[in-house]
Design a protein around this motif. Structure first.
Motif, short mmCIF file in Angstrom:
data_model
loop_
_atom_site.label_atom_id
_atom_site.label_comp_id
_atom_site.label_asym_id
_atom_site.label_seq_id
_atom_site.Cartn_x
_atom_site.Cartn_y
_atom_site.Cartn_z
N LEU A 46 0.80 -1.22 0.00
CA LEU A 46 0.00 0.00 0.00
C LEU A 46 0.84 1.28 0.00
CD1 LEU A 46 -3.10 -0.67 2.29
CD2 LEU A 46 -3.09 -0.12 -0.15
N PRO A 47 1.90 1.38 0.86
CA PRO A 47 2.72 2.59 0.79
C PRO A 47 3.34 2.80 -0.59
CG PRO A 47 3.20 1.36 2.78
CD PRO A 47 2.32 0.48 1.95
N ALA A 48 3.78 1.71 -1.23
CA ALA A 48 4.38 1.84 -2.56
C ALA A 48 3.37 2.39 -3.55
CB ALA A 48 4.92 0.49 -3.02
N VAL A 49 2.16 1.82 -3.53
CA VAL A 49 1.12 2.24 -4.48
C VAL A 49 0.64 3.65 -4.17
CG1 VAL A 49 -1.21 1.75 -5.31
CG2 VAL A 49 0.38 -0.13 -4.92
N CYS A 50 0.36 3.91 -2.89
CA CYS A 50 -0.20 5.21 -2.51
C CYS A 50 0.82 6.33 -2.59
CB CYS A 50 -0.79 5.13 -1.11
SG CYS A 50 -2.20 4.01 -0.96
N TRP A 51 1.96 6.14 -1.91
CA TRP A 51 2.97 7.21 -1.89
C TRP A 51 3.63 7.37 -3.26
CZ3 TRP A 51 5.60 5.49 3.32
CH2 TRP A 51 4.68 5.68 4.36
N GLY A 52 3.77 6.27 -3.99
CA GLY A 52 4.39 6.35 -5.31
C GLY A 52 3.55 7.10 -6.32
N SER A 53 2.25 7.21 -6.06
CA SER A 53 1.37 7.87 -7.02
C SER A 53 0.90 9.25 -6.56
CB SER A 53 0.14 6.98 -7.29
OG SER A 53 -0.55 6.69 -6.09
N ILE A 54 1.36 9.70 -5.39
CA ILE A 54 0.88 10.98 -4.85
C ILE A 54 1.18 12.16 -5.79
CG2 ILE A 54 1.42 12.72 -3.10
CD1 ILE A 54 1.24 10.64 -1.00
N VAL A 55 2.43 12.27 -6.23
CA VAL A 55 2.80 13.40 -7.08
C VAL A 55 2.04 13.34 -8.41
CG1 VAL A 55 4.69 14.57 -8.24
CG2 VAL A 55 5.07 13.56 -6.01
N PHE A 56 1.85 12.13 -8.92
CA PHE A 56 1.07 11.95 -10.15
C PHE A 56 -0.36 12.46 -9.95
CE2 PHE A 56 -2.02 9.06 -12.21
CZ PHE A 56 -1.86 9.49 -13.52
N ARG A 96 -9.81 19.58 -4.23
CA ARG A 96 -9.61 18.31 -4.95
C ARG A 96 -8.48 17.50 -4.34
NH1 ARG A 96 -9.48 20.08 -11.34
NH2 ARG A 96 -11.61 20.89 -11.51
N ASN A 97 -7.41 18.19 -3.96
CA ASN A 97 -6.21 17.49 -3.50
C ASN A 97 -6.33 16.96 -2.07
OD1 ASN A 97 -3.72 17.51 -5.45
ND2 ASN A 97 -4.80 19.44 -5.81
N ILE A 98 -7.44 17.24 -1.40
CA ILE A 98 -7.70 16.59 -0.11
C ILE A 98 -7.75 15.08 -0.31
CG2 ILE A 98 -9.47 16.24 1.67
CD1 ILE A 98 -10.10 19.23 1.46
N LEU A 99 -8.27 14.65 -1.46
CA LEU A 99 -8.31 13.22 -1.78
C LEU A 99 -6.91 12.62 -1.79
CD1 LEU A 99 -10.94 13.26 -4.68
CD2 LEU A 99 -11.29 12.46 -2.33
N THR A 100 -5.92 13.40 -2.26
CA THR A 100 -4.54 12.91 -2.29
C THR A 100 -4.01 12.70 -0.88
OG1 THR A 100 -4.24 14.26 -4.28
CG2 THR A 100 -2.27 13.31 -3.29
N GLY A 101 -4.37 13.60 0.04
CA GLY A 101 -3.95 13.44 1.43
C GLY A 101 -4.55 12.20 2.08
N ILE A 102 -5.81 11.93 1.78
CA ILE A 102 -6.44 10.71 2.30
C ILE A 102 -5.76 9.48 1.70
CG2 ILE A 102 -8.60 9.38 2.32
CD1 ILE A 102 -10.08 12.09 2.44
N TRP A 103 -5.41 9.58 0.43
CA TRP A 103 -4.68 8.49 -0.25
C TRP A 103 -3.33 8.26 0.43
CZ3 TRP A 103 -5.87 4.56 -3.01
CH2 TRP A 103 -4.99 3.97 -3.93
N TRP A 104 -2.65 9.33 0.80
CA TRP A 104 -1.39 9.22 1.54
C TRP A 104 -1.62 8.52 2.88
CZ3 TRP A 104 0.07 11.10 6.36
CH2 TRP A 104 1.45 11.03 6.65
N GLY A 105 -2.71 8.87 3.55
CA GLY A 105 -3.03 8.26 4.83
C GLY A 105 -3.28 6.77 4.73
N ILE A 106 -3.91 6.33 3.64
CA ILE A 106 -4.13 4.90 3.43
C ILE A 106 -2.79 4.17 3.32
CG2 ILE A 106 -5.04 3.20 1.79
CD1 ILE A 106 -7.28 5.23 1.16
N GLY A 107 -1.84 4.78 2.62
CA GLY A 107 -0.51 4.20 2.54
C GLY A 107 0.15 4.11 3.90
#
Length: 285
Positions: free
Chosen positions: A8-18, A208-219
Motif C-alpha cells: 500500500l505505501p508503494a502504491v499510494c505514496w508512489g502515485s501521490i505526485v502523479f 480536490r487534493n484533499i483526496l490525495t492526502g487521504i490516499w497518503w493516509g491509506i498508505g
C-alpha cells in the motif's frame, strides 16, 4: 496478507505526485489540500487506535510533521521545473542516500563488512539510477532545459532535507508510528499553512487534493499494520517500487515527452533505484 498491506505505501505514496499533478492547481494548493487530507486521516487513525500521547510525542511528532510539509511542498515545486517522470526518481534517490547516510552515521546501522559492501553497492545503484532518469535528449535544446534541471535539483535538495528530518526524528526519539500519527498530522497542516498562505492556495484545486492526502493516509495505515509482521527490511524494500507508478504515469498519462533514448534510460534508472532500495533494506537491522 501483510505483504499486500506492505504494498500500500508503494502504491499510494508512489502515485501521490502523479495525482497531485492530475488533479491540477499550483504546488501551493496541491500541498495544502494533501496536508488537510492527511490530517483528516490522521484523526481517523487516532480514533481507532487511541495511543497514549506524552508531551515528548506531541512535540517531536508536530516538528516531524512540519518538516514533512517542507519536503512535500518543495517536491511539488520541483515538478514544475522537471516534470513528474524526472522529479520522483531523483527525489527517491536523494531520500534513500540521505536517510542511509544518517542511518550509518547516527544510528550505526552498518556494523559488519557484509552490510558495508551491500550498502555501498546500493548507494552506487541509486546514484547511477537517479543520473539515468535525468538524461536529456541529444537533439533537444539544452540551455533552457539545463537551467530548469539545475533549479529543480536545488529545490529537491531542500525537499530531501525536509523528508530526512521528518523520518529521522521519530526514530531518534524511539516514538511509535501509531502514537505519532495525530501530532504529525497537525504539524503537517500547520507547516503547510505557513508555507502557502501568502500564495492564495484556497481554491477548488486545494479541495480536490484533499483526496490525495487521504490516499497518503491509506498508505501510512498499510505501513503501520504491516511493519510489526514483516519487519523493516521488507517493508522498506517494497516501498521503493512506487516510483514506477509516478514515473510511467507522468509519461503515459500526463503527456511528458520522452524520446526513445530517454525512455530506455528512465526505465533503467527506475530499475536501478529499486534494486538499490531493496539492497538497502537488507542492511537494516
Amino acid at each position: 496478507m501483510y505483504l499486500l498491506l506492505a504494498l500500500l505505501p508503494a502504491v499510494c505514496w508512489g502515485s501521490i505526485v502523479f495525482f497531485n499533478t492530475k488533479l491540477g492547481g499550483d504546488a501551493y494548493s496541491q500541498v495544502l489540500g494533501t496536508a488537510i487530507g492527511a490530517l483528516i486521516f490522521s484523526v481517523f487513525l487516532y480514533v481507532i487506535s487511541v495511543p497514549p500521547l506524552s508531551p515528548l510525542i506531541w512535540i517531536v511528532g508536530t516538528i516531524s510533521g512540519l518538516f514533512w510539509s517542507v519536503g512535500q511542498s518543495n517536491q511539488l515545486r520541483a515538478v514544475q521545473y522537471m516534470g513528474v517522470s524526472r522529479t520522483v526518481p531523483l527525489s527517491t534517490g536523494m531520500q534513500l542516500v540521505a536517510t542511509t547516510l544518517v542511518g550509518v552515521i547516527v544510528f550505526r546501522e552498518w556494523t559488519n563488512l557484509v552490510t558495508i559492501l551491500l550498502g555501498t553497492a546500493a548507494i552506487l545503484c541509486i546514484i547511477l539510477g537517479a543520473f539515468f532518469t535525468v538524461i536529456g535528449d541529444k537533439d533537444s535544446p539544452t540551455k533552457g532545459t539545463k537551467s530548469k534541471m539545475n533549479r529543480g535539483t536545488v529545490i529537491l535538495l531542500i525537499s530531501t532535507f525536509g523528508y530526512l528530518i521528518y523520518v529521522s526524528l521519530l526514530r531518534y526519539f524511539n516514538i511509535n508510528g501509531w502514537a505519532a500519527v495525530l501530532p504529525q498530522g497537525i504539524g503537517i497542516t500547520a507547516g503547510t499553512l505557513l508555507l502557502t498562505f501568502k500564495h492564495d492556495p484556497f481554491n477548488k484545486y486545494m479541495t480536490r487534493n484533499i483526496l490525495t492526502g487521504i490516499w497518503w493516509g491509506i498508505g501510512n495505515l498499510g505501513l503501520l499494520l504491516s511493519l510489526p509482521h514483516i519487519g523493516q527490511a521488507t517493508s522498506f524494500s517494497l516501498s521503493q517500487t512506487g516510483i514506477i507508478i509516478s514515473t510511467l504515469g507522468g509519461i503515459f498519462f500526463l503527456g511528458e515527452k520522452k524520446s526513445g533514448r530517454q525512455m530506455v534510460f528512465v526505465i533503467l534508472g527506475c530499475c536501478l533505484i529499486i534494486v538499490g532500495g531493496v539492497m538497502m533494506g537488507f542492511t537494516k537491522r
